[in-house]
Design a protein around this motif. Structure first.
Motif, PDB file in Angstrom:
ATOM      1  N   HIS A  46      43.550  10.000  -1.246  1.00 32.00           N
ATOM      2  CA  HIS A  46      44.502  10.242  -0.154  1.00 32.00           C
ATOM      3  C   HIS A  46      45.942  10.236  -0.648  1.00 32.00           C
TER       4      HIS A  46
ATOM      5  N   ALA B  64      46.552  13.554  -2.461  1.00 26.72           N
ATOM      6  CA  ALA B  64      46.480  14.687  -1.530  1.00 26.72           C
ATOM      7  C   ALA B  64      47.712  14.702  -0.632  1.00 26.72           C
ATOM      8  N   SER B  65      48.082  13.533  -0.140  1.00 29.97           N
ATOM      9  CA  SER B  65      49.226  13.448   0.759  1.00 29.97           C
ATOM     10  C   SER B  65      50.515  13.860   0.032  1.00 29.97           C
TER      11      SER B  65
ATOM     12  N   SER C 243      45.232  18.648   2.783  1.00 25.74           N
ATOM     13  CA  SER C 243      44.420  17.876   3.728  1.00 25.74           C
ATOM     14  C   SER C 243      43.138  18.648   4.019  1.00 25.74           C
ATOM     15  N   THR C 244      42.390  18.174   4.987  1.00 22.91           N
ATOM     16  CA  THR C 244      41.160  18.900   5.350  1.00 22.91           C
ATOM     17  C   THR C 244      41.505  20.250   5.979  1.00 22.91           C
TER      18      THR C 244
ATOM     19  N   ASP D 235      44.899  21.795   5.452  1.00 22.32           N
ATOM     20  CA  ASP D 235      45.956  22.478   4.693  1.00 22.32           C
ATOM     21  C   ASP D 235      45.569  22.556   3.231  1.00 22.32           C
TER      22      ASP D 235
ATOM     23  N   THR E 262      41.081  22.912  -0.045  1.00 25.73           N
ATOM     24  CA  THR E 262      41.399  21.874   0.948  1.00 25.73           C
ATOM     25  C   THR E 262      40.671  20.591   0.538  1.00 25.73           C
TER      26      THR E 262
ATOM     27  N   SER F 221      36.201  15.545   3.282  1.00 28.43           N
ATOM     28  CA  SER F 221      36.140  14.084   3.416  1.00 28.43           C
ATOM     29  C   SER F 221      34.728  13.582   3.142  1.00 28.43           C
TER      30      SER F 221
ATOM     31  N   THR G 163      47.579   5.647   4.496  1.00 32.15           N
ATOM     32  CA  THR G 163      47.714   7.060   4.138  1.00 32.15           C
ATOM     33  C   THR G 163      46.349   7.720   4.163  1.00 32.15           C
ATOM     34  N   ASP G 164      46.192   8.766   4.972  1.00 27.17           N
ATOM     35  CA  ASP G 164      44.863   9.356   5.164  1.00 27.17           C
ATOM     36  C   ASP G 164      45.037  10.811   5.579  1.00 27.17           C
ATOM     37  N   VAL G 165      44.377  11.702   4.839  1.00 22.91           N
ATOM     38  CA  VAL G 165      44.536  13.135   5.131  1.00 22.91           C
ATOM     39  C   VAL G 165      43.306  13.715   5.816  1.00 22.91           C
ATOM     40  N   SER G 166      42.415  12.850   6.291  1.00 24.41           N
ATOM     41  CA  SER G 166      41.155  13.399   6.813  1.00 24.41           C
ATOM     42  C   SER G 166      40.767  12.875   8.189  1.00 24.41           C
TER      43      SER G 166
END
Ligand SMILES: Nc1ncnc2c1ncn2[C@@H]1O[C@H](COP(=O)(O)OP(=O)(O)OP(=O)(O)O)[C@@H](O)[C@H]1O
Ligand SMILES: C=C(C)CCOP(=O)(O)O
Length: 279
Positions: free
Chosen positions: A85, A88-89, A94-95, A97, A181, A184, A237-240
């Motif tokens: 994360h 990725a952040s 992200s899932t 982008d 992308t 997750s 911090t979490d992109v999913s």
């Protein structure tokens, strides 16, 4: 075994690799799919930092369950935590982008492989015949906001048949029209559960279950709308998508799914209920 799931197989232990793994090979019992949340096994707010005690305890529980024969065929998935994360952040991936920057893909995938190597090492130290399966090399997502994930399962299924414990992880995924992308661990859990006709699904995170507005564990969820107001993103911090995305994925499954914290892992692996049941 008090409160055991009647479908628990109690099959042969495969607590070690080599001959024992070979002895256990060839059964076709439906597997158990277990996700170890990145929030659980890492310190999510400190880049690339493991939560050593939590990872050790989770690996102990898995090894004990296999050695006791509580679980026969097991697929493990782990999330990104402060490994995936964070990278990725930082790169805006992200899932939903994607990126066409190969360095960004390497950063996210490299971090997830480092976390995967830690998980594998600790499982194998305990005699669990754990081997990696890297989704970036296998999976693809179709184009558009509702892009479908295609995760070929031949490798995972054959590893299971041969007595191994495949360990997948959240990763980058080739995405038509959008570069790469994030996929997750929760999406992988859903694909694995459906494609391998899993018997039970467990998602172990830092929370003791899905919490209602008062902070109490919800026993059972069978309708997203009924709990949507209480479901949020992750507090790190979490992109999913955090808990809301998790519940959505799990509601779609045929197999019973459970969301629980560290204390629920051993009971879940014994075939008992734990945390929140989602079906
Ligand atoms: N209603 C809710 N009940 C429980 N947790 C919730 C709820 N709403 C939001 N959350 C958040 O969801 C988090 C769990 O989701 P998260 O995606 O961070 O977990 P994970 O799967 O362990 O981590 P990773 O995504 O790194 O694998 C909890 O730590 C909490 O902050
Ligand atoms: C961020 C990456 C690469 C993995 C995301 O997986 P998750 O932690 O299961 O949501």
């Amino acid at each position: 075994m008090t409160g055991a799931d009647p479908t628990a197989d109690g099959g042969d232990a495969r607590g070690a690799g080599g001959d024992e793994a070979a002895d256990g090979a060839g059964t076709d019992a439906p597997p158990v799919v277990l996700k170890l949340g990145g929030s659980l096994i890492t310190e999510k707010d400190r880049p690339e930092t493991l939560d050593d005690a939590a990872l050790d305890a989770a690996c102990d529980a898995v090894a004990d369950a296999l050695a006791a024969g509580d679980v026969d065929r097991l697929v493990v998935v782990h999330g990104g935590g402060s490994f995936g994360h964070h990278h990725a952040s930082e790169r805006g991936v992200s899932t939903t982008d994607g990126t066409r920057d190969a360095d960004a893909v390497a950063a996210v995938h490299g971090a997830m492989k480092r976390l995967n190597a830690h998980v594998l090492e600790r499982l194998r130290e305990r005699g669990v015949p754990a081997v990696p399966v890297h989704p970036l090399s296998l999976a693809a997502r179709t184009e558009g906001a509702d892009g479908r994930l295609d995760l070929p399962l031949g490798s995972t299924a054959t590893l299971l048949d041969e007595g191994f414990v495949p360990v997948l992880h959240g990763d980058g995924v080739a995405t038509a029209g959008d570069g790469v992308t994030v996929v997750s661990g929760d999406e992988l859990v859903a694909e694995l559960a459906a494609g391998l006709a899993a018997r039970r699904v467990g998602v172990c995170s830092t929370v003791p279950g899905v919490l209602d507005g008062d902070g109490d564990v919800i026993d059972e969820i069978d309708d997203f709308g009924a709990v949507a107001d209480a479901l949020g993103a992750s507090d790190a911090t979490d992109v999913s998508g955090g808990m809301a995305a998790k519940v959505r994925e799990l509601l779609d499954l045929d197999a019973p799914a459970y969301v629980f914290g560290a204390a629920g892992l051993a009971p879940f692996l014994r075939g008992e209920g734990a945390g929140t049941r989602i079906d």
